[in-house]
Design an enzyme around this catalytic site. Structure first.
Site, PDB file in Angstrom:
ATOM      1  N   ARG A 148      49.993  42.040  58.242  1.00 32.86           N
ATOM      2  CA  ARG A 148      50.710  41.757  56.866  1.00 32.86           C
ATOM      3  C   ARG A 148      52.076  42.452  56.724  1.00 32.86           C
ATOM      4  O   ARG A 148      52.880  41.586  55.983  1.00 32.86           O
ATOM      5  CB  ARG A 148      49.988  42.621  55.848  1.00 32.86           C
ATOM      6  CG  ARG A 148      48.532  42.075  55.490  1.00 32.86           C
ATOM      7  CD  ARG A 148      47.701  43.066  54.518  1.00 32.86           C
ATOM      8  NE  ARG A 148      46.258  42.486  54.321  1.00 32.86           N
ATOM      9  CZ  ARG A 148      45.256  43.261  54.920  1.00 32.86           C
ATOM     10  NH1 ARG A 148      45.697  44.215  55.880  1.00 32.86           N
ATOM     11  NH2 ARG A 148      44.335  42.907  54.732  1.00 32.86           N
ATOM     12  N   ARG A 179      35.323  45.941  49.530  1.00 38.76           N
ATOM     13  CA  ARG A 179      34.571  45.806  51.015  1.00 38.76           C
ATOM     14  C   ARG A 179      33.548  47.078  51.192  1.00 38.76           C
ATOM     15  O   ARG A 179      32.518  46.721  51.763  1.00 38.76           O
ATOM     16  CB  ARG A 179      35.308  45.103  51.960  1.00 38.76           C
ATOM     17  CG  ARG A 179      36.082  43.841  51.614  1.00 38.76           C
ATOM     18  CD  ARG A 179      37.339  43.551  52.433  1.00 38.76           C
ATOM     19  NE  ARG A 179      37.680  42.441  52.479  1.00 38.76           N
ATOM     20  CZ  ARG A 179      38.982  41.838  52.537  1.00 38.76           C
ATOM     21  NH1 ARG A 179      39.801  42.621  52.994  1.00 38.76           N
ATOM     22  NH2 ARG A 179      39.494  40.553  52.538  1.00 38.76           N
ATOM     23  N   HIS A 187      47.722  48.852  52.331  1.00 37.22           N
ATOM     24  CA  HIS A 187      46.951  47.571  52.382  1.00 37.22           C
ATOM     25  C   HIS A 187      47.152  47.081  53.607  1.00 37.22           C
ATOM     26  O   HIS A 187      48.084  46.091  53.697  1.00 37.22           O
ATOM     27  CB  HIS A 187      46.958  46.830  51.221  1.00 37.22           C
ATOM     28  CG  HIS A 187      46.311  45.545  51.354  1.00 37.22           C
ATOM     29  ND1 HIS A 187      44.780  45.388  51.348  1.00 37.22           N
ATOM     30  CD2 HIS A 187      46.574  44.206  51.318  1.00 37.22           C
ATOM     31  CE1 HIS A 187      44.256  44.190  51.661  1.00 37.22           C
ATOM     32  NE2 HIS A 187      45.256  43.533  51.561  1.00 37.22           N
TER      33      HIS A 187
HETATM   34  P1  NAD Z   1      48.469  29.773  49.944  1.00 32.82           P
HETATM   35  O1  NAD Z   1      49.312  29.212  50.839  1.00 32.82           O
HETATM   36  O2  NAD Z   1      47.115  29.052  49.756  1.00 32.82           O
HETATM   37  O3  NAD Z   1      49.194  29.872  48.572  1.00 32.82           O
HETATM   38  C1  NAD Z   1      50.563  30.322  48.181  1.00 32.82           C
HETATM   39  C2  NAD Z   1      51.008  29.374  46.977  1.00 32.82           C
HETATM   40  O4  NAD Z   1      52.234  29.967  46.763  1.00 32.82           O
HETATM   41  C3  NAD Z   1      51.390  27.862  47.382  1.00 32.82           C
HETATM   42  O5  NAD Z   1      50.376  27.235  46.573  1.00 32.82           O
HETATM   43  C4  NAD Z   1      52.748  27.931  47.376  1.00 32.82           C
HETATM   44  O6  NAD Z   1      53.144  26.286  46.962  1.00 32.82           O
HETATM   45  C5  NAD Z   1      52.986  28.677  46.384  1.00 32.82           C
HETATM   46  N1  NAD Z   1      54.492  29.278  46.428  1.00 32.82           N
HETATM   47  C6  NAD Z   1      55.178  29.389  47.505  1.00 32.82           C
HETATM   48  N2  NAD Z   1      56.571  29.953  47.167  1.00 32.82           N
HETATM   49  C7  NAD Z   1      56.455  29.846  45.623  1.00 32.82           C
HETATM   50  C8  NAD Z   1      57.508  30.160  44.759  1.00 32.82           C
HETATM   51  N3  NAD Z   1      58.691  30.497  45.086  1.00 32.82           N
HETATM   52  N4  NAD Z   1      56.898  30.203  43.392  1.00 32.82           N
HETATM   53  C9  NAD Z   1      55.898  29.754  43.116  1.00 32.82           C
HETATM   54  N5  NAD Z   1      54.804  29.407  43.957  1.00 32.82           N
HETATM   55  C10 NAD Z   1      55.244  29.361  45.254  1.00 32.82           C
HETATM   56  O7  NAD Z   1      48.188  31.471  50.203  1.00 32.82           O
HETATM   57  P2  NAD Z   1      47.039  32.251  49.592  1.00 32.82           P
HETATM   58  O8  NAD Z   1      46.143  32.203  50.493  1.00 32.82           O
HETATM   59  O9  NAD Z   1      46.901  32.003  48.231  1.00 32.82           O
HETATM   60  O10 NAD Z   1      47.793  33.851  49.640  1.00 32.82           O
HETATM   61  C11 NAD Z   1      48.779  34.172  48.856  1.00 32.82           C
HETATM   62  C12 NAD Z   1      49.418  35.530  49.236  1.00 32.82           C
HETATM   63  O11 NAD Z   1      48.334  36.385  48.897  1.00 32.82           O
HETATM   64  C13 NAD Z   1      49.807  35.813  50.632  1.00 32.82           C
HETATM   65  O12 NAD Z   1      50.687  36.546  50.892  1.00 32.82           O
HETATM   66  C14 NAD Z   1      48.259  36.495  51.198  1.00 32.82           C
HETATM   67  O13 NAD Z   1      48.742  37.335  52.160  1.00 32.82           O
HETATM   68  C15 NAD Z   1      48.176  37.216  49.996  1.00 32.82           C
HETATM   69  N6  NAD Z   1      46.619  37.915  49.821  1.00 32.82           N
HETATM   70  C16 NAD Z   1      46.689  39.299  49.293  1.00 32.82           C
HETATM   71  C17 NAD Z   1      45.479  39.865  49.306  1.00 32.82           C
HETATM   72  C18 NAD Z   1      45.444  41.326  48.813  1.00 32.82           C
HETATM   73  O14 NAD Z   1      44.315  41.947  48.936  1.00 32.82           O
HETATM   74  N7  NAD Z   1      46.635  41.975  48.472  1.00 32.82           N
HETATM   75  C19 NAD Z   1      44.390  39.093  49.719  1.00 32.82           C
HETATM   76  C20 NAD Z   1      44.420  37.601  50.060  1.00 32.82           C
HETATM   77  C21 NAD Z   1      45.800  37.214  50.236  1.00 32.82           C
END
Ligand code: NAD
Length: 318
Positions: free
Chosen positions: A93, A156, A180
């Site tokens: 991450r 989890r 995290h």
């Molecule tokens: P994804 O690629 O499916 O979706 C990301 C989205 O963000 C895309 O639709 C993209 O078009 C959009 N995007 C990119 N730049 C943008 C901007 N400037 N403005 C608006 N939208 C924008 O990714 P995902 O699987 O949905 O994951 C998203 C984030 O969440 C990642 O950083 C991932 O690591 C994180 N995540 C965090 C946790 C947690 O527990 N904190 C869990 C799962 C995923």
């Protein structure tokens, strides 16, 4: 500050990818908000997700879900930031930091001035680092900006322990805390099954042994890697976790949740840092961080986790 519960709560979810659209779906079906807006730079994706979820509005009490412009998030009660580049197989991450800082900055530039009591929940990774960036950009009070932190990891843990002990996860109390990420850890000394300390439960049973706890910890810590290996992304678990956090805010629950909060010195770790710790959440955001008594090893683990985050903060480009 008096607590407020919005009469027509509005939740804005930024990013309509796997996590954002799942969070929007979960928020809609759990009837948490009157209005859910979904915002993405990819208009077609945003529109498609909204159309799909809206097809089920006749089955729920959520008034509307719609695609929107960034500026429509200005008057949201809760803004959930899921936009970012997702973690790739083999990538930590923390590798994501500089890419996602750029995206985070551009989002708040596009939204503009926020209403002063908006609560922002950061989700994109590395969540602890990006949460601090969001607070610096928005200049909102520190309690109004927090990250999902170790809430998913804790969920989890509760599921896995519940499974091992053949007890509902709802009766498992305990936290994963710290970053995290790879340095997160379980506070075993503060884990309970019903009202019984987990350590006492383990002593009196043969199915689960003290030596199994390390394996459970590793399973929890590596769950995202394992899921990503099989299906490229994780989104259902985080979607459900996010709706539970959002509802704690909107319903003014005073619920204790392990989230990425500003460390004001309550734990003996570096200050000026967002890190996963249990905190009381209500409609004003983080009411206070809960101080739990850690044993010596846990204290060292928390210090180490905080140091890793602090080192990244020193290296990153902001
Ligand atoms: P994804 O690629 O499916 O979706 C990301 C989205 O963000 C895309 O639709 C993209 O078009 C959009 N995007 C990119 N730049 C943008 C901007 N400037 N403005 C608006 N939208 C924008 O990714 P995902 O699987 O949905 O994951 C998203 C984030 O969440 C990642 O950083 C991932 O690591 C994180 N995540 C965090 C946790 C947690 O527990 N904190 C869990 C799962 C995923």
């Amino acid at each position: 500050m008096p607590q407020k519960t919005p009469s027509s709560p509005k939740v804005a979810i930024i990013g309509a990818g796997a996590v954002g659209s799942t969070a929007a779906y979960a928020t809609t079906i759990k009837n948490v908000a009157s209005e859910v807006i979904l915002i993405d730079i990819n208009d077609s994706k945003e529109e498609g997700e909204v159309m799909d979820i809206a097809d089920g509005l006749c089955f729920v009490e959520t008034g509307c879900i719609k695609g929107a412009d960034f500026k429509d998030a200005r008057d949201a009660d809760v803004i959930v930031i899921t936009a970012g580049v997702p973690q790739k197989e083999g990538e930590t991450r923390l590798d994501l930091v500089n890419k996602n800082i750029k995206i985070t900055k551009s989002i708040f530039k596009s939204i503009g001035k926020l209403k002063k009591d908006t609560i922002v929940i950061m989700v994109a990774n590395p969540v602890d680092i990006l949460t601090r960036i969001v607070q610096q950009i928005t200049k909102l009070p520190k309690g109004q900006v927090f990250g999902s932190g170790t809430s998913l990891d804790t969920a989890r843990l509760r599921t896995e322990l519940g499974h091992e002990l053949k007890v509902s996860p709802q009766n498992i109390d305990g936290y994963v805390i710290g970053e995290h990420g790879d340095t997160e850890f379980v506070c075993w000394s503060n884990a309970y099954v019903g009202s019984k300390p987990l350590m006492d439960v383990i002593e009196s049973m043969t199915e689960l042994k003290l030596s199994d706890l390390e394996e459970i910890h590793n399973d929890v810590k590596n769950a995202a890697y394992e899921i990503i290996k099989r299906k490229n992304a994780t989104y259902y678990g985080i979607g459900m976790t996010l709706v539970s956090i959002t509802s704690a805010i909107i319903n003014n629950d005073n619920r204790i949740v392990p989230i990425s909060v500003y460390n004001n010195g309550i734990y003996d770790i570096e200050k000026d840092l967002y890190i996963g710790l249990p905190a009381v959440l209500n409609s004003n955001g983080v009411h206070h961080v809960v101080k739990i008594k850690l044993n010596e090893k846990e204290n060292e683990q928390l210090l180490h986790s905080a140091k890793v985050l602090k080192d990244i903060l020193k290296q990153m480009k902001f």
